[in-house]
Write a protein that holds these residues in place. Structure first.
Motif, short mmCIF file in Angstrom:
data_model
loop_
_atom_site.label_atom_id
_atom_site.label_comp_id
_atom_site.label_asym_id
_atom_site.label_seq_id
_atom_site.Cartn_x
_atom_site.Cartn_y
_atom_site.Cartn_z
N SER A 1 0.87 -1.16 0.00
CA SER A 1 0.00 0.00 0.00
C SER A 1 0.91 1.22 0.00
CB SER A 1 -0.90 -0.03 1.24
OG SER A 1 -1.76 1.07 1.25
N LYS A 2 1.40 1.60 -1.19
CA LYS A 2 2.43 2.63 -1.29
C LYS A 2 1.96 3.80 -2.15
CE LYS A 2 5.21 -0.47 -3.14
NZ LYS A 2 6.40 -1.13 -3.71
N THR B 1 8.33 12.38 -3.34
CA THR B 1 7.95 11.93 -2.00
C THR B 1 7.34 10.55 -2.15
OG1 THR B 1 7.47 14.21 -1.39
CG2 THR B 1 6.63 12.50 0.08
N TYR B 2 7.78 9.61 -1.32
CA TYR B 2 7.29 8.24 -1.43
C TYR B 2 7.21 7.59 -0.06
CZ TYR B 2 12.26 7.29 -0.89
OH TYR B 2 13.54 7.25 -0.40
N GLY B 3 6.39 6.54 0.02
CA GLY B 3 6.27 5.81 1.29
C GLY B 3 4.98 5.02 1.33
N GLY C 1 -0.71 6.65 4.19
CA GLY C 1 -1.04 6.94 5.58
C GLY C 1 0.12 7.54 6.35
N THR C 2 1.32 7.57 5.73
CA THR C 2 2.48 8.19 6.38
C THR C 2 2.86 9.45 5.61
OG1 THR C 2 4.16 7.03 5.06
CG2 THR C 2 3.36 5.90 7.04
#
Length: 69
Positions: free
Chosen positions: A16-17, A31-33, A36-37
């Motif tokens: 879930s990225k 920006t990546y991750g 929800g973060t």
């Protein structure tokens, strides 16, 4: 200068990225991750706005090939 931001997400199995890119002049920020973060950001400065636009196009093509939408 205009800012153009695009966001892509990949939700697949347990993944879930997100991956987001914004461009301003000759600078672009990725920006990546996990969704929800806040994620991790990396800013790159290119020699010219045209070079930055070309690099952003290549990165977007790479992410969409990997399944990001």
């Amino acid at each position: 200068m205009t800012t153009d931001a695009r966001r892509f997400e990949l939700v697949e199995g347990s993944s879930s990225k997100f991956w987001q890119i914004s461009i301003e002049g000759s600078t672009f920020t990725v920006t990546y991750g996990r969704i929800g973060t806040a994620g991790t950001s990396k800013t790159t400065v290119c020699a010219s706005p045209a070079e930055a636009q070309a690099e952003v196009g290549k990165l977007i093509a790479e992410k969409t090939r990997k399944g990001y939408q």
